[in-house]
Design a protein around this motif. Structure first.
Motif, short mmCIF file in Angstrom:
data_model
loop_
_atom_site.label_atom_id
_atom_site.label_comp_id
_atom_site.label_asym_id
_atom_site.label_seq_id
_atom_site.Cartn_x
_atom_site.Cartn_y
_atom_site.Cartn_z
N THR A 65 43.53 -50.39 12.03
CA THR A 65 42.62 -51.84 11.93
C THR A 65 42.00 -52.36 11.03
O THR A 65 41.53 -51.02 10.12
N LEU A 66 41.38 -53.27 10.96
CA LEU A 66 40.24 -54.20 10.09
C LEU A 66 38.99 -52.93 10.25
O LEU A 66 38.19 -53.03 8.66
N LYS A 67 39.11 -52.54 11.19
CA LYS A 67 37.36 -52.49 11.32
C LYS A 67 37.25 -50.91 10.48
O LYS A 67 36.48 -50.05 10.40
N TRP A 68 38.13 -50.22 10.58
CA TRP A 68 38.75 -48.71 9.85
C TRP A 68 37.90 -49.00 8.57
O TRP A 68 37.71 -48.05 7.96
N TYR A 69 38.24 -49.42 8.15
CA TYR A 69 37.46 -50.34 6.45
C TYR A 69 36.58 -50.81 6.35
O TYR A 69 35.40 -50.80 5.44
N CYS A 70 35.92 -51.58 7.93
CA CYS A 70 34.91 -52.55 7.52
C CYS A 70 33.01 -51.39 7.63
O CYS A 70 32.89 -51.29 8.42
N PHE A 71 32.84 -51.79 6.32
CA PHE A 71 31.40 -51.36 5.99
C PHE A 71 30.68 -51.84 7.01
O PHE A 71 29.78 -51.17 7.69
N ASP A 72 30.85 -53.20 7.44
CA ASP A 72 29.18 -53.79 8.69
C ASP A 72 30.00 -52.93 10.38
O ASP A 72 28.47 -52.82 10.97
N HIS A 73 31.11 -53.39 10.00
CA HIS A 73 31.45 -52.60 11.81
C HIS A 73 30.49 -51.51 11.23
O HIS A 73 29.84 -50.43 12.80
N TRP A 74 30.70 -50.08 10.16
CA TRP A 74 30.15 -48.87 10.82
C TRP A 74 28.52 -48.69 10.23
O TRP A 74 28.34 -47.91 11.06
N SER A 75 28.59 -49.79 9.74
CA SER A 75 26.99 -49.69 9.35
C SER A 75 26.52 -49.89 11.18
O SER A 75 25.27 -49.35 10.82
N ASP A 76 26.92 -50.95 11.84
CA ASP A 76 26.22 -50.97 12.39
C ASP A 76 26.45 -50.18 13.98
O ASP A 76 25.48 -49.93 14.79
N TYR A 77 27.72 -49.34 13.91
CA TYR A 77 28.24 -48.29 14.99
C TYR A 77 27.29 -47.32 15.22
O TYR A 77 26.58 -46.55 15.74
N PHE A 78 27.87 -46.61 13.46
CA PHE A 78 26.79 -45.19 13.22
C PHE A 78 24.61 -45.55 13.18
O PHE A 78 24.31 -45.20 12.85
N LYS A 79 24.29 -47.08 13.21
CA LYS A 79 23.47 -47.08 12.79
C LYS A 79 22.90 -46.72 11.02
O LYS A 79 21.43 -45.81 10.85
N LEU A 80 23.53 -46.57 10.29
CA LEU A 80 23.55 -46.46 8.89
C LEU A 80 24.06 -47.86 7.88
O LEU A 80 24.44 -47.67 8.07
N PRO A 81 22.91 -47.50 6.82
CA PRO A 81 23.34 -48.49 6.03
C PRO A 81 24.70 -48.22 4.36
O PRO A 81 24.71 -47.28 3.82
N ILE A 82 25.77 -47.88 5.66
CA ILE A 82 26.86 -47.48 4.74
C ILE A 82 27.31 -47.49 2.95
O ILE A 82 27.25 -47.11 2.80
N THR A 83 27.11 -48.96 2.49
CA THR A 83 27.23 -49.37 1.39
C THR A 83 25.96 -48.92 1.02
O THR A 83 25.73 -47.99 -0.62
N GLU A 84 24.95 -48.23 1.16
CA GLU A 84 23.81 -47.85 0.42
C GLU A 84 24.03 -46.32 0.17
O GLU A 84 23.49 -45.93 -1.16
N LEU A 85 24.19 -45.76 1.51
CA LEU A 85 24.82 -43.94 1.30
C LEU A 85 26.31 -43.90 0.59
O LEU A 85 25.90 -43.55 -0.84
N LYS A 86 27.22 -45.15 0.30
CA LYS A 86 28.11 -44.97 -0.70
C LYS A 86 27.44 -44.98 -2.57
O LYS A 86 28.07 -43.79 -2.86
N HIS A 87 26.40 -45.42 -2.37
CA HIS A 87 25.51 -45.62 -3.97
C HIS A 87 25.03 -44.47 -4.13
O HIS A 87 25.07 -43.69 -5.02
N GLU A 88 25.18 -42.98 -3.24
CA GLU A 88 24.50 -41.64 -3.44
C GLU A 88 25.22 -40.97 -3.88
O GLU A 88 25.08 -39.95 -4.86
N VAL A 89 26.60 -41.47 -3.61
CA VAL A 89 27.85 -40.72 -3.86
C VAL A 89 28.79 -40.94 -5.73
O VAL A 89 29.44 -40.89 -5.14
N ALA A 90 28.17 -42.11 -5.63
CA ALA A 90 29.74 -43.00 -6.19
C ALA A 90 29.46 -42.60 -7.78
O ALA A 90 30.85 -42.90 -8.50
N ASP A 91 29.13 -40.83 -8.29
CA ASP A 91 29.22 -40.23 -9.19
C ASP A 91 31.35 -39.84 -9.66
O ASP A 91 31.64 -39.39 -10.36
N ARG A 92 30.94 -40.06 -7.94
CA ARG A 92 32.73 -39.50 -7.87
C ARG A 92 33.32 -40.20 -7.76
O ARG A 92 34.96 -40.00 -7.80
N ILE A 93 33.56 -41.65 -8.04
CA ILE A 93 34.94 -43.00 -8.35
C ILE A 93 35.30 -42.51 -9.69
O ILE A 93 34.98 -42.56 -11.10
N GLY A 94 36.07 -42.46 -10.06
CA GLY A 94 37.31 -41.46 -11.10
C GLY A 94 38.50 -42.59 -10.70
O GLY A 94 38.85 -42.79 -9.67
#
Length: 217
Positions: free
Chosen positions: A58-87
């Motif tokens: 579903t689209l929710k599976w991929y949606c940062f806004d949905h998971w930020s609200d669901y888990f009460k966590l700033p998903i985008t900000e947290l992604k930046h914490e491990v961005a060194d793994r992007i390649g």
């Protein structure tokens, strides 16, 4: 290649190593959830993994806004914490350069949320290596849905019979096939820290390195 005018490329697990996303959702997020919500790591893993799996396809599976609200966590900000793994995956940059020299239309077609796309673009040169980037969130439908392909056709007209779609997701490729896209290719090893998948009996041709499909035309 003489039968292909348009190339659609998935991003995560196809052009980029899926390890970044797998690590974030399966390992990093449960740790941060347990810390912030003061529960055990085992409880956090059960909750996070179980919640995510309920939304597969579903689209929710991929949606940062949905998971930020669901888990009460700033998903985008947290992604930046491990961005060194992007390649990049194997031979992606030479492949994209080869495609560009061929004058074919090349689009990244991803289910990634736009915040995720922007993060990847900040760590790669993808934006300059293709003709455009389409997120399923632009249309409101995931690539698993036929409605996505109809919206894509309207936004970027293409001939399905002369189009190649490369994606690590087999459900997405089946959806593309149902829409009539004739040329379909998948990836053996989306997460380069894991062994290649057993693709015997797979519906689609598979590769592990884009050098396998670069030819002198």
């Amino acid at each position: 290649w003489q039968e292909i005018d348009t190339v659609f490329l998935d991003m995560d697990g196809t052009l980029l190593d899926l390890h970044f996303d797998a690590h974030f959702w399966l390992e990093f997020l449960p740790v941060r959830y347990s810390e912030i919500h003061n529960i055990s790591l085992e409880e956090a893993q059960t909750h996070v993994h179980g919640s995510i799996m309920k939304e597969v396809g579903t689209l929710k599976w991929y949606c940062f806004d949905h998971w930020s609200d669901y888990f009460k966590l700033p998903i985008t900000e947290l992604k930046h914490e491990v961005a060194d793994r992007i390649g990049y995956r194997h031979s992606v940059k030479p492949f994209l350069a080869w495609l560009k020299s061929s004058d074919r239309k090349v689009l990244i077609v991803t289910n990634s949320h736009r915040d995720g796309v922007d993060l990847k673009l900040s760590r790669t040169e993808l934006e300059n290596e293709v003709d455009g980037i389409v997120s399923s969130h632009d249309f409101g439908y995931p690539k698993e849905s036929q409605s996505f392909w109809q919206c894509l056709m309207e936004a970027h007209p293409f001939d399905p019979q002369r189009t190649l779609m490369v994606d690590d997701s087999l459900p997405v490729l089946r959806s593309a096939r149902d829409f009539g896209i004739a040329h379909l290719l998948t990836i053996d090893q989306p997460d380069m820290t894991l062994p290649a998948r057993d693709m015997s009996g797979c519906d689609f041709m598979s590769i592990n390195d884009f050098q396998e499909v670069m030819v002198n035309e």
